[in-house]
Write an enzyme that holds these catalytic residues in place. Structure first.
Site, PDB file in Angstrom:
ATOM      1  CB  SER A  89      -0.894   0.029   1.240  1.00  0.00           C
ATOM      2  OG  SER A  89      -0.136   0.378   2.398  1.00  0.00           O
ATOM      3  CG  ASP A  90       1.242   5.913  -1.267  1.00  0.00           C
ATOM      4  OD1 ASP A  90       2.208   6.057  -0.481  1.00  0.00           O
ATOM      5  OD2 ASP A  90       1.020   6.698  -2.198  1.00  0.00           O
ATOM      6  CD1 TRP A  91       4.729   5.149   5.144  1.00  0.00           C
ATOM      7  CD2 TRP A  91       4.627   3.963   3.268  1.00  0.00           C
ATOM      8  NE1 TRP A  91       5.773   4.247   5.155  1.00  0.00           N
ATOM      9  CE2 TRP A  91       5.726   3.502   4.018  1.00  0.00           C
ATOM     10  CE3 TRP A  91       4.354   3.346   2.062  1.00  0.00           C
ATOM     11  CZ2 TRP A  91       6.566   2.480   3.598  1.00  0.00           C
ATOM     12  CZ3 TRP A  91       5.182   2.319   1.627  1.00  0.00           C
ATOM     13  CH2 TRP A  91       6.265   1.892   2.380  1.00  0.00           C
ATOM     14  CB  ALA A 125      -3.116   3.992   0.764  1.00  0.00           C
TER      15      ALA A 125
END
Length: 772
Positions: free
Chosen positions: A249-251, A253
């Site tokens: 995941s993006d941080w 997200a």
């Protein structure tokens, strides 16, 4: 640069060989539910969880699209805290303009080597999202408005990073094209543009480079979070494309860890302090989550850890900081784009006096702000490099303050402008450094306009009045308006060139290096001309991709709009001739051969660009699309036969009726040239198409039935009989009757029973298409 990481810093266990050789699913089978839940969520801001009892070590991931950003003590994902020194290479906005996959791979390899030396297992980059709007605040992290360029360059950087035993991470997947409301906005995009523009670069890079990881984006796609979308993360990414790596995941997200697991998101980052683990454990225990889904994700984490460990055991490459700086200088020189050079004012004569104007010459902007911000090993400024290259007087005037506009500078701007004009008037040539302040573009917010600061434009006007022999050097991460393009004789588009950009700029100005960069995004005359102008940044949590497939040059060319400078444009200090175009149609590709000759007196690089169009297409298309490119190095007077290939699949469009790719048969125009609007050679070839037979329904039109290969003859016969029997009155011929009825749904033709086109006839047509 630090020494290579020790085994302990990589988190090895007491039996590394046993863990390294084990099947990931066998490792996971021995874990408890609690251990598996720990494994699929970050342990800290930058590290994965270790399961010591099972011999599973933690690994470190860091930002790094154009250089390593390994943070020390405090950690964040916005570039607020300091990181270890690393080479700051030209960001993607610049590196893409080189159109050179070999160069991009070398840069990736250098980043990978520095990551290895710091004990980093995965570099979070490259980014390859499409430049949908020139206002995107993060444009400096992305390569192009074109998916071919984005995919090819991202694949090259990925290969380079992973050649050093370190994983790369393609990001941000997918349709992540703005910063406004980025944590929740829904990118509402139709199937064709989603497949042809926003997913195609990812698909290409995954197939070509096999990245270890892919990062899911913050945004939603058509209302579904990209981190929780089983269609995106499983059906498309894994089932259709064959991706076998890990999805991270993006941080911050992930909104629902259980839904994300179900969708196929393997690793959530960063740590959630135990909250995600509790959700997962409860969902499994309550029967809301199949434990097999958790097992699959945990196994992919194990497999990634094994890859990182294996990479750490391969022979390390010594990190030569000076060599990497030299590579950064080479890449910067290859990336800058010479937009204009009237009267060959460039390259500068070293014996000519120069007025260097603009604070950016002394205090360079060389990278963007946010998670990709690198702590460089050194920074070259252009003023110092120009002074060293010149044999004559070099005068400097800052021209404008870096922080604050004229009205807040207590009259400073006016005095700086007067000083600069005086210096320009006393010199043989003036070189003016302009650009966007760092505060104007960053991760986290978008720009509001394309304009350079007013004080800079006022400065340039005063300098040109004092000395018409003026060169403009630009520094910015996204395209800017160029109202001075007609009045200034020379413009060098410098983008953001990394830590060696200052010396590279001097190399270009004095001809030590020959400009070879080409625009990977169109520079419009006005923001209002841009494709997404009326649909950016959206409203109430939704942004509509109303321009469809007409993104970037596709839009400008389809509408025949004037632009400041077109996609693919870039000048050189030499000249190139394109001749002897030959295109052959093979079963699985187009093969293009052409001869490129350097007809000038300097060595240089030509970027050969192949565009393909399908005139008279049954679907909406741009006049031409880039389908192949290559950068060719030629000595003065040298000729070279260049061969390029366009896979047949790259000619396909996404057919929404069939939900698959379709190659439309017929005549295709193949053009080769130096930009989307500088096409030097052209030929036409016949390409066999895919057979398309969409089953008819009662909602299909008579025109659909006419176009269908199985029912078309029957429809033509019926319409002809209706016209002859007076079904169309005295007014319409068979052709006229068909034009009137072609949009009529088949299920509503019952009123034409006297012509023979009754409901029984309609049902027969439909049945015929279903039988095949």
């Amino acid at each position: 640069m630090t020494t290579p990481a020790t085994p302990s810093s990589l988190g090895t266990d007491s039996s590394p060989d046993l863990f390294a050789e084990a099947e990931p699913r066998d490792v996971v089978a021995r874990l408890s539910l609690e251990q598996k839940a720990e494994l699929v969520t970050g342990a800290t801001f930058w590290t994965t969880a270790a399961v010591e009892e099972a011999g599973i070590p933690a690994i470190m991931v860091t930002d790094g699209p154009h250089g390593l950003r390994k943070q020390g003590g405090a950690a964040d994902h916005l570039g607020l805290e300091q990181s270890v020194p690393a080479t700051c290479f030209p960001p993607a906005v610049a590196l893409g303009s080189a159109f050179d996959t070999d160069l991009a791979e070398r840069v990736g390899a250098a980043i990978g080597a520095e990551a290895r030396a710091e004990g980093v297992g995965v570099v979070l980059g490259p980014g390859l999202n499409i430049k949908r709007s020139p206002l995107c605040g993060r444009s400096f992290e992305y390569f192009s408005e074109d998916p071919l360029v984005s995919g090819e360059l991202a694949a090259a950087v990925t290969r380079g990073i992973q050649s050093r035993g370190v994983g790369a991470c393609l990001k941000h997947f997918a349709a992540n094209n703005q910063e406004h409301d980025r944590m929740r906005v829904s990118s509402d995009v139709d199937a064709r543009p989603l497949r042809e523009i926003y997913l195609r670069g990812f698909e290409r890079a995954i197939a070509s480079a096999r990245p270890w990881t892919v990062m899911s984006a913050y945004n939603k796609i058509n209302g579904v979070s990209a981190s929780e979308d089983p269609w995106l993360l499983t059906e498309v990414l894994r089932d259709q494309w064959g991706f076998d790596g890990l999805v991270i995941s993006d941080w911050f997200a992930v909104g629902d860890r259980v839904e994300a697991l179900r969708a196929g998101l393997d690793l959530e980052m960063p740590t959630t302090g135990g909250a995600s683990q509790e959700q997962v454990i409860a969902a499994v225990q309550e029967g809301d989550l199949d434990e097999a889904a958790l097992d699959r994700c945990a196994a992919r984490v194990v497999e990634l850890v094994q890859k990182v460990q294996a990479g750490a055991r391969t022979p390390a490459v010594d990190v030569d900081v000076q060599a990497h700086h030299a590579l950064a200088r080479e890449a910067a020189a290859r990336s800058a784009v010479l937009l204009k050079n009237d009267d060959e004012i460039l390259p500068l004569d070293a014996s000519a006096s120069v007025a260097v104007i603009g604070e950016f010459a002394r205090t360079p902007r060389y990278q963007g702000a946010g998670s990709s911000q690198i702590n460089p090993t050194r920074v070259d400024d252009a003023l110092t490099a120009i002074t060293a290259a010149s044999r004559a007087e070099v005068r400097f005037a800052p021209g404008f303050p870096l922080e604050g506009a004229e009205e807040t500078a207590s009259g400073t701007a006016e005095s700086l402008r007067a000083e600069a004009a005086e210096a320009a008037g006393a010199a043989d040539v003036a070189v003016v450094f302009l650009g966007l302040p760092a505060a104007d573009e960053s991760e986290g917010f978008d720009r509001e306009h394309l304009d350079l600061p007013a004080e800079q434009l006022n400065l340039l006007e005063a300098v040109v009045e004092a000395n018409p022999r003026t060169v403009v050097v630009l520094s910015h991460g996204g395209v800017v308006a160029l109202p001075f393009a007609q009045t200034v004789p020379a413009i060098l588009e410098g983008w953001l060139l990394g830590q060696a950009g200052g010396s590279a700029t001097a190399d270009l100005l004095y001809g030590t290096a020959n400009p070879s960069g080409r625009l990977t995004e169109t520079i419009p005359l006005r923001l209002a001309d841009s494709p997404a102008y009326l649909d950016f940044p959206g409203e109430h949590g939704h942004v509509r991709y109303g321009e469809g497939v007409f993104v970037g040059y596709r839009w400008y060319d389809a509408r025949d709009l004037d632009v400041a400078f077109p996609f693919g444009h870039g000048l050189s200090y030499t000249r190139f001739e394109h001749t002897d175009l030959d295109v052959s149609v093979e079963a699985d590709e187009l093969r293009i051969r052409t001869t490129i000759t350097n007809t000038g007196e300097r060595d240089g690089h030509e970027v050969v660009q192949v565009y393909v169009g399908r005139p008279g297409s049954a679907v909406a298309r741009a006049p031409r699309e880039l389908k192949a490119f290559t950068a060719v190095a030629l000595q003065a007077g040298e000729s070279q036969i260049v061969e390029l290939r366009v896979p047949r699949q790259d000619l396909a469009h996404w057919d929404r009726r069939l939900d698959r790719w379709v190659v439309e048969g017929g005549e295709h125009v193949v053009a080769v040239g130096a930009s989307s609007r500088d096409l030097r050679q052209e030929t036409r070839v016949e390409v066999p198409g895919d057979e398309v037979a969409v089953p008819l329904t009662r909602e299909s039109t008579l025109g659909d039935a006419l176009a269908h290969p199985l029912t078309g003859p029957l429809v033509r016969e019926a319409v002809q009989e209706a016209a002859q029997s007076g079904g169309g009155g005295d007014v319409f011929s068979a052709e006229g009757l068909m034009r009137m009825l072609e949009s009529f749904p088949l299920g509503r033709l019952g009123g034409f029973s006297t012509s023979g086109m009754d409901q029984e006839w309609v049902d027969g047509l439909i049945a015929r298409t279903r039988r095949g």
